[in-house]
Scaffold this motif. Structure first.
Motif, PDB file in Angstrom:
ATOM      1  N   ILE A  42       0.875  -6.159   5.611  1.00 55.29           N
ATOM      2  CA  ILE A  42       0.607  -5.583   4.171  1.00 55.29           C
ATOM      3  C   ILE A  42      -0.838  -6.290   3.599  1.00 55.29           C
ATOM      4  CG2 ILE A  42       1.653  -5.961   1.673  1.00 55.29           C
ATOM      5  CD1 ILE A  42       4.308  -5.722   2.931  1.00 55.29           C
ATOM      6  N   GLU A  43      -0.969  -7.360   4.007  1.00 57.70           N
ATOM      7  CA  GLU A  43      -2.147  -7.985   3.558  1.00 57.70           C
ATOM      8  C   GLU A  43      -3.563  -7.248   4.286  1.00 57.70           C
ATOM      9  OE1 GLU A  43      -1.774 -12.154   4.221  1.00 57.70           O
ATOM     10  OE2 GLU A  43      -0.905 -12.627   2.504  1.00 57.70           O
ATOM     11  N   HIS A  44      -3.307  -6.846   5.600  1.00 55.76           N
ATOM     12  CA  HIS A  44      -4.155  -6.094   6.306  1.00 55.76           C
ATOM     13  C   HIS A  44      -4.503  -4.872   5.550  1.00 55.76           C
ATOM     14  CE1 HIS A  44      -6.766  -4.619   9.341  1.00 55.76           C
ATOM     15  NE2 HIS A  44      -6.137  -3.595   9.443  1.00 55.76           N
ATOM     16  N   GLU A  45      -3.429  -4.376   4.887  1.00 54.83           N
ATOM     17  CA  GLU A  45      -3.482  -2.936   4.449  1.00 54.83           C
ATOM     18  C   GLU A  45      -3.696  -2.941   2.839  1.00 54.83           C
ATOM     19  OE1 GLU A  45      -0.283  -0.382   5.797  1.00 54.83           O
ATOM     20  OE2 GLU A  45      -1.167  -0.595   7.777  1.00 54.83           O
ATOM     21  N   LYS A  46      -3.904  -4.277   2.425  1.00 53.36           N
ATOM     22  CA  LYS A  46      -4.106  -4.200   0.881  1.00 53.36           C
ATOM     23  C   LYS A  46      -5.212  -3.352   0.409  1.00 53.36           C
ATOM     24  CE  LYS A  46      -4.478  -7.417  -2.831  1.00 53.36           C
ATOM     25  NZ  LYS A  46      -5.663  -6.928  -3.584  1.00 53.36           N
ATOM     26  N   LEU A  66      -3.732  -0.079  -0.412  1.00 53.31           N
ATOM     27  CA  LEU A  66      -2.653  -0.043  -1.511  1.00 53.31           C
ATOM     28  C   LEU A  66      -3.623  -0.029  -2.690  1.00 53.31           C
ATOM     29  CD1 LEU A  66       0.058  -0.345  -2.355  1.00 53.31           C
ATOM     30  CD2 LEU A  66      -0.219  -2.880  -2.262  1.00 53.31           C
ATOM     31  N   ASP A  67      -4.825  -0.985  -2.581  1.00 50.83           N
ATOM     32  CA  ASP A  67      -5.556  -0.643  -3.947  1.00 50.83           C
ATOM     33  C   ASP A  67      -6.390   0.567  -4.138  1.00 50.83           C
ATOM     34  OD1 ASP A  67      -5.244  -3.812  -4.172  1.00 50.83           O
ATOM     35  OD2 ASP A  67      -7.255  -4.130  -3.008  1.00 50.83           O
ATOM     36  N   THR A 127      -3.616   2.663  -5.900  1.00 48.87           N
ATOM     37  CA  THR A 127      -3.643   2.026  -7.294  1.00 48.87           C
ATOM     38  C   THR A 127      -4.538   2.514  -8.055  1.00 48.87           C
ATOM     39  OG1 THR A 127      -2.467  -0.023  -6.644  1.00 48.87           O
ATOM     40  CG2 THR A 127      -3.539  -0.093  -8.713  1.00 48.87           C
ATOM     41  N   MET A 183       3.267  -8.035  -4.636  1.00 47.18           N
ATOM     42  CA  MET A 183       2.428  -7.156  -3.464  1.00 47.18           C
ATOM     43  C   MET A 183       3.201  -6.466  -2.552  1.00 47.18           C
ATOM     44  SD  MET A 183      -0.863  -7.728  -1.277  1.00 47.18           S
ATOM     45  CE  MET A 183      -0.207  -8.917  -0.255  1.00 47.18           C
ATOM     46  N   LYS A 209       5.655  -3.819  -3.996  1.00 49.66           N
ATOM     47  CA  LYS A 209       4.587  -2.665  -4.307  1.00 49.66           C
ATOM     48  C   LYS A 209       4.463  -1.928  -2.943  1.00 49.66           C
ATOM     49  CE  LYS A 209       0.385  -1.428  -6.920  1.00 49.66           C
ATOM     50  NZ  LYS A 209      -0.704  -2.094  -7.598  1.00 49.66           N
ATOM     51  N   TYR A 210       4.022  -2.471  -2.150  1.00 52.13           N
ATOM     52  CA  TYR A 210       3.724  -1.902  -0.850  1.00 52.13           C
ATOM     53  C   TYR A 210       5.081  -1.176  -0.184  1.00 52.13           C
ATOM     54  CZ  TYR A 210       2.056  -1.168   4.180  1.00 52.13           C
ATOM     55  OH  TYR A 210       2.022  -0.767   5.280  1.00 52.13           O
TER      56      TYR A 210
END
Length: 373
Positions: A96-100, A103-104, A107, A123, A126-127
């Motif tokens: 998830i942090e790698h694909e943030k 996600l942004d 958004t 996060m 949300k993911y």
């Protein structure tokens, strides 16, 4: 992230391999690993791998450990399960942090607001929420230009990773929408026969024409899906065929600033793409022209055909030529529209597009629709 063979730490998550506890037991017994292996009825290699975090505890091993150490087998199975759960959480969080950034992007495109998805604060939540909504396992799938349809018709080049993510999220949502209702078997003949009735709907208000459009397309075996516009989406609409056992066409159009002329032109444009049939393979996308989106030669051909069809079906070519010979006053436009039974805004939009009118002229005749998504 801190890690050795027995401990894995990531943020506030700690995963302890059960081999750590077995190693302590062996030390307290004051025997070697090989001696412990013999008393356990297994190999020295397995015990070595276990105490170094390289092997897992099976059900059989848990039973043997419980007999040898005077515990229950559940103790060792639970330790293994807890370790596996914590490792899974770490892997999930790292993904998830790698694909943030992806996600942004969703958004910033206002995807959550436009599709009315509840946005959790955390996060991770949300993911997970967006993956569940899109019915995918991870957001990186959206970066693949062939994700929704394979092979995708290569009708445009120069699309950025940002473009692909927004396009695929929009298309995936349209694709999933086809599971929410059924349509009849597709018939190109039925579609052609319905064209006059669809054109007549240009004189109606959205609350009248939209349910009729839904019914017409359903009877012709076509999924008709009106989609919200996503910020920076470079698509006006799309035509694709379902992957179900019986292939059926889907029309998906967005409602960005949709005046009457834009809505109906886009609709007839996409209808032409359906009638083009197998020539456009499994999917086709109508791009908004831009410097970053270059159409292929085939795409320009299909686009020109669809543009010509939409223009001439809404306003017959010969009648349009007659109009151009007139004074193009408000009265003339209204009378002409009434005569050919078309919304006057469609006539104004056509004249503005062909630079026969200024883009500020008669805009009050270009009714802006509020179409239900």
């Amino acid at each position: 992230m801190a890690k050795n063979e027995l401990f894995t730490e990531y943020n506030d998550i700690v995963a302890i391999h059960p081999g750590y506890y077995i190693k302590n037991e062996i030390e307290q017994l004051g025997i070697s690993q090989d001696e412990f292996a013999i008393s356990l009825g297994t190999t020295g290699k397995y015990v070595s791998d276990l105490v170094n975090g390289k092997a897992s505890i099976s059900q059989e091993s848990a039973i043997k450990l419980s007999k040898r150490l005077g515990t229950s087998s559940d103790v060792w199975l639970n330790l293994q399960h807890e370790y596996s759960m914590q490792i899974t959480k770490i892997m999930e969080l790292k993904t998830i942090e790698h694909e943030k950034p992806l996600l942004d992007i969703l958004t910033s495109s206002q995807y959550f607001q436009q599709f009315k998805i509840e946005v959790p604060r955390k996060m991770v939540d949300k993911y997970n929420s967006i993956c569940k909504y899109l019915q995918i396992s991870n957001l990186s799938m959206l970066q693949n230009s062939n994700f929704c349809f394979s092979p995708r018709k290569a009708n445009a080049t120069g699309l950025t990773n940002y473009n692909n993510i927004i396009i695929n999220a929009w298309l995936r949502t349209a694709q999933n929408s086809t599971n929410e209702f059924n349509v009849h078997a597709y018939s190109s003949e039925a579609l052609v026969n319905l064209l006059p009735a669809i054109r007549e709907l240009t004189l109606e208000k959205p609350d009248v024409f939209q349910p009729k459009l839904d019914e017409y397309f359903k009877n012709a075996g076509i999924y008709f899906i009106v989609m919200p516009y996503l910020k920076n989406l470079c698509l006006r609409g799309a035509v694709f065929w379902t992957d179900k056992s019986s292939k059926k066409p889907v029309i998906a159009i967005n409602v960005r600033d949709r005046y009457a002329d834009q809505f109906w032109f886009s609709l007839f444009h996409e209808i032409k793409h359906i009638l083009q049939g197998k020539a456009i393979q499994s999917a086709y996308y109508t791009f908004i022209p831009s410097k970053s989106c270059e159409l292929s030669e085939d795409a320009r051909k299909f686009e020109n055909e669809a543009d010509e069809f939409a223009s001439d079906y809404l306003i017959p070519k010969e009648r349009y030529r007659d109009l151009l010979d007139s004074d193009l006053s408000r009265k003339t436009i209204i009378e002409f529209s009434h005569d050919i039974k078309i919304h006057p805004g469609i006539v104004v939009g056509r004249l503005q597009h062909n630079e026969k009118l200024g883009f500020h002229e008669f805009n009050d005749l270009r009714e802006k629709y509020s179409v239900e998504v």
